[in-house]
Design an enzyme around this catalytic site. Structure first.
Site, PDB file in Angstrom:
ATOM      1  N   HIS A 179      37.789  42.901  36.436  1.00 28.36           N
ATOM      2  CA  HIS A 179      37.685  42.466  37.830  1.00 28.36           C
ATOM      3  C   HIS A 179      36.781  41.239  37.892  1.00 28.36           C
ATOM      4  O   HIS A 179      35.613  41.323  37.490  1.00 28.36           O
ATOM      5  CB  HIS A 179      37.077  43.612  38.647  1.00 28.36           C
ATOM      6  CG  HIS A 179      36.975  43.328  40.112  1.00 28.36           C
ATOM      7  ND1 HIS A 179      37.452  42.178  40.702  1.00 28.36           N
ATOM      8  CD2 HIS A 179      36.452  44.061  41.137  1.00 28.36           C
ATOM      9  CE1 HIS A 179      37.218  42.207  41.993  1.00 28.36           C
ATOM     10  NE2 HIS A 179      36.612  43.336  42.285  1.00 28.36           N
ATOM     11  N   HIS A 217      50.398  41.171  33.490  1.00 28.17           N
ATOM     12  CA  HIS A 217      49.594  41.381  32.277  1.00 28.17           C
ATOM     13  C   HIS A 217      49.780  42.803  31.712  1.00 28.17           C
ATOM     14  O   HIS A 217      48.836  43.393  31.187  1.00 28.17           O
ATOM     15  CB  HIS A 217      48.102  41.126  32.550  1.00 28.17           C
ATOM     16  CG  HIS A 217      47.800  39.715  32.961  1.00 28.17           C
ATOM     17  ND1 HIS A 217      47.404  38.745  32.073  1.00 28.17           N
ATOM     18  CD2 HIS A 217      47.839  39.108  34.171  1.00 28.17           C
ATOM     19  CE1 HIS A 217      47.205  37.611  32.727  1.00 28.17           C
ATOM     20  NE2 HIS A 217      47.469  37.807  33.991  1.00 28.17           N
ATOM     21  N   ASN A 266      42.429  33.049  31.309  1.00 33.87           N
ATOM     22  CA  ASN A 266      43.730  32.839  30.664  1.00 33.87           C
ATOM     23  C   ASN A 266      43.574  31.858  29.511  1.00 33.87           C
ATOM     24  O   ASN A 266      42.523  31.245  29.354  1.00 33.87           O
ATOM     25  CB  ASN A 266      44.726  32.251  31.671  1.00 33.87           C
ATOM     26  CG  ASN A 266      45.359  33.310  32.570  1.00 33.87           C
ATOM     27  OD1 ASN A 266      45.299  34.499  32.287  1.00 33.87           O
ATOM     28  ND2 ASN A 266      45.976  32.864  33.638  1.00 33.87           N
TER      29      ASN A 266
END
Ligand code: HDE
Length: 719
Positions: A342, A78, A151
């Site tokens: 996170h 990413h 995603n």
């Protein structure tokens, strides 16, 4: 510590005032990092005008040293990303299911920062790579930071975190020659995939047009894993998160994606930036699929398996709020590059499940920030700061910003009056869901994860015919770039388990035969001392044959907001005809650009000067959603003599876009221009989306349809 406050469109001056970490140099002197005013930023300190530079030039050394250290390691995955600020507004209370504060009161706004990304490429790679897109949302809630790190595809390649480094090593450029950049079309990726049958569902998505979005604003987002919601009575339900874009889900053609990569490799980044600058704020609704705990084992798949979706037909998606992105970052590095997501940044009322991929992620994200941002104090970087107060006994470390006062940095303590103290549940203290665990410690995969193919088949069956063709083409392209024949053969074998016709068509394109009895004895998920027969992939019979939500053909096609339309003009253009189309298009929210053989101004038939936005040198049809040719015989004739104009329209035709013209402009359309290309005559399906009436309503409808894939049957137009 400074707090992030506003989420309105242009609050920068206000933010700077509120936030001492913001720097605006307007009206300020140039200084060193120590605040010393600099009187010459052009020359280094020398022993005479033509002499050597002196080591004592601390101003030069400070400047160069800082420059030498400007880069930090890019994200291992990413790396290429673009981001924006905004807010999330709740429509409907989720109190029944969760105690999360930001999901209680309808109308409540929570500031967010969202980073979109590709996965495989480096920081400077093209936006239009065939790839999964990251969709990471940081909610700055009053109870702390909550990250939904998802995603644009609802499943993943692998089921267990143990395989992630292998997957990433396989897809990254090959280690001996660092080729290819930002592409999965190479041997190591498909070598791995061909031995990893659990990836087949994800492969169907990654080879579909979902992997080449038209815009970051026009793609869905998914939390992927099953999470838990927990309410005030400690009752838990399972939940899947969805982001649904209000502009619909749209993609480009693969041939177009490759060309965009050459013409404007910042295409998605620019598109997001410009939409926000123009006030066309991107919006998504947050959807939840809620599954009662008692239904955990009711499905034909395991809820903990990240290679499976919960079809919307089985559990409907409830739209509970809307996210609006309304402010571009002020500084790419400080915000987009340094933001640290996170999945373990949680708030009370939301918790994990035992999905073994998610469990591994919970370790990885802090660890990666340590190597990327270089310090355990990454939470103090402004973009990562919680708006809820932070107090604990963690101290010191590289680049510590907080100046903790007092002598107490331990607990229990009496010298600090016991502070900071623990919070009870009623005071907003976080506690993990008390899931019952009674099992053996074991390194294994549950048999309920062994069905590798049925949802891959469900996805393929749910696609429209053009979408199926695109998957076949994408697989043929990717495997065509693979040099090792045995890998291609293994992939064809795997595809037979998804759909026989799919396997047959890909095999034909690769010049291979479809194996009669595909052999899966080679399953590398088998532990060293396991019996391979016990580990073979399964295919469960699904009760559902098709799911409409999986096809982009069923997306909303009712708006042309933010679509970019090219008008091709030259001297002699009919001004009335131009305005008759431009005005209604703009009124419907589209952007029109006037493209001409040269920059400057064009003289209309009526003798007026019309400023040109771009010439054919810098504009390209692949950067637009549709093309229109206004009337004016002289203008059309000039365009006919301009190969770039003819190519522009043919390319738009090839990529199945809406094409419109006034009566004069007809000559420019494929099949008529330039009169010599007999093979370029277009027939029935090929006329779809070609509006020659000059009627604005008809053209707007065609643009809203986005693409006319049926035209692909007509592959005779050279472009
Ligand atoms: Fe990530 N992933 N990931 N991932 N991921 C990272 O964290 C990792 C996975 C996702 O815009 C890294 O800060 C492991 C699934 C996004 O900054 C790293 C596993 C999903 C982003 C990492 C996964 C994601 C990352 C690299 C398997 C969708 C970009 C830089 C166990 C649900 C966030 C960083 C941003 C980034 C590890 C699998 C989404 C290395 C070990 C599944 C959107 O920590």
């Amino acid at each position: 510590m400074a707090k992030r406050k506003s989420t309105t469109s242009k609050p920068n001056a206000k933010l700077i005032e509120l936030d001492p970490d913001r720097s605006d140099a307007t009206g300020q002197f140039l200084t060193t990092n120590q605040g010393l005013k600099i009187n010459d930023n052009q020359n280094s300190l020398k022993a005479g005008e033509r002499g050597a530079t002196l080591l004592e030039d601390f101003i030069l050394r400070e400047k160069i040293t800082h420059f030498d250290h400007e880069r930090i390691p890019e994200r291992i995955v990413h790396a290429r990303g673009s981001a924006a600020h905004g807010y999330f507004e709740l429509y409907e209370s989720l109190k029944e299911f969760t105690k999360a504060g930001f999901l209680q009161d309808p109308g409540k706004r929570t500031p967010v920062f969202v980073r979109f990304s590709t996965v495989a490429g480096s920081r400077g790679s093209t936006d239009l790579a065939r790839d999964v897109r990251g969709f990471a949302v940081k909610f700055y809630t009053e109870e702390g930071v909550y990250d939904l790190v998802g995603n644009n595809i609802p499943v993943f390649f692998i089921q267990d975190a143990m395989k992630f480094p292998d997957l990433v090593h396989a897809v990254k450029p090959e280690p001996h020659n660092e080729i290819p950049q930002a592409a999965s079309a190479h041997d190591t990726f498909w070598d791995f995939i061909s031995l990893m049958p659990e990836s087949m569902h994800m492969i169907m998505w990654a080879m579909s047009d979902r992997a080449i979005p038209r815009s970051l604003r026009m793609m869905e987002g998914f939390g992927v894993h099953t999470f838990r919601l927990i309410n005030e009575n400690d009752k838990s339900v399972f939940v899947k998160f969805h982001w649904k874009p209000l502009l619909g889900v749209h993609s480009v053609a693969w041939d177009e994606a490759q060309r965009i990569s050459g013409k404007d490799c910042d295409f998605h980044r620019r598109d997001l930036w410009e939409a926000i600058e123009n006030g066309a704020f991107p919006e998504w609704e947050l959807g939840v699929q809620i599954i009662p705990e008692k239904d955990e084992h009711k499905f034909e798949f395991d809820l903990l398996d990240p290679t499976k979706i919960v079809p919307e037909e089985l559990v409907p998606v409830r739209r509970i709020g809307k996210m609006t992105l309304n402010r571009n970052p002020d500084n790419f590095f400080a915000e987009t590059e340094q933001v640290a997501f996170h999945p373990g940044h949680l708030v009370p009322g939301i918790d994990f499940t035992n999905d073994p991929l998610l469990q591994g992620r919970l370790f990885s994200y802090t660890d990666t920030q340590l190597s990327r941002l270089g310090s355990a104090n990454f939470h103090e970087i402004p973009i990562n700061r919680s708006v809820a107060p932070v107090h604990n006994n963690q101290r010191d470390g590289h680049m510590r910003q907080t100046i903790n006062t007092g002598r107490v940095s331990y607990q229990p303590n009496s010298l600090g009056g016991g502070c900071p103290f623990q919070a009870k549940a009623a005071e907003g203290g976080f506690s993990s869901y008390a899931e019952k665990i009674d099992s053996k410690k074991i390194r294994a995969r549950s048999r309920s994860f062994f069905d590798n193919f049925s949802q891959a088949t469900l996805f393929f069956n749910s696609q429209s015919e053009p979408e199926k063709h695109h998957i076949i083409d994408a697989l043929s392209f990717e495997l065509g770039k693979v040099e090792t024949i045995a890998i291609r053969e293994r992939m064809v074998s795997l595809l037979t388990q998804v759909d026989k016709s799919l396997a047959g068509k890909v095999a034909a394109n690769l010049g291979l035969a479809v194996p009669k009895n595909p052999d899966f004895q080679v399953n590398h998920s088998v532990p060293a001392d396991g019996d391979p027969k016990k580990f073979q992939p399964l295919k469960t019979k699904m009760s559902l044959e098709k799911s409409d939500a999986l096809s982009m053909a069923n997306t909303i096609k009712n708006s042309i907001k933010t679509r970019k339309i090219a008008f091709l003009i030259a001297d002699g253009v009919d001004q009335k005809s131009l305005a008759a189309m431009k005005t209604p298009l703009e009124a419907s929210g589209a952007t029109v650009q006037l493209i001409a053989p040269r920059l400057g101004v064009i003289k209309s038939r009526e003798g007026k000067q019309i400023p040109v936005d771009q010439s054919f040198l810098t504009a390209a049809s692949v950067l637009f959603d549709a093309v229109y040719v206004p009337g004016g015989e002289k203008s059309v004739q000039a365009l006919l003599n301009e190969p770039a104009a003819v190519h522009f329209i043919r390319e738009a035709y090839k990529h199945c876009k809406a094409i419109g013209c006034d009566s004069d402009g007809k000559k420019l359309l494929p099949g008529s221009a330039p009169g010599k290309q007999k093979s370029a005559r277009i027939t029935a399906p090929g006329h779809a989306g070609i509006i020659t009436s000059g009627n604005a309503k008809e053209f707007i409808k065609a643009v809203a349809n986005h693409r006319f894939w049926e035209r692909e049957a007509e592959r005779k137009i050279p472009a």
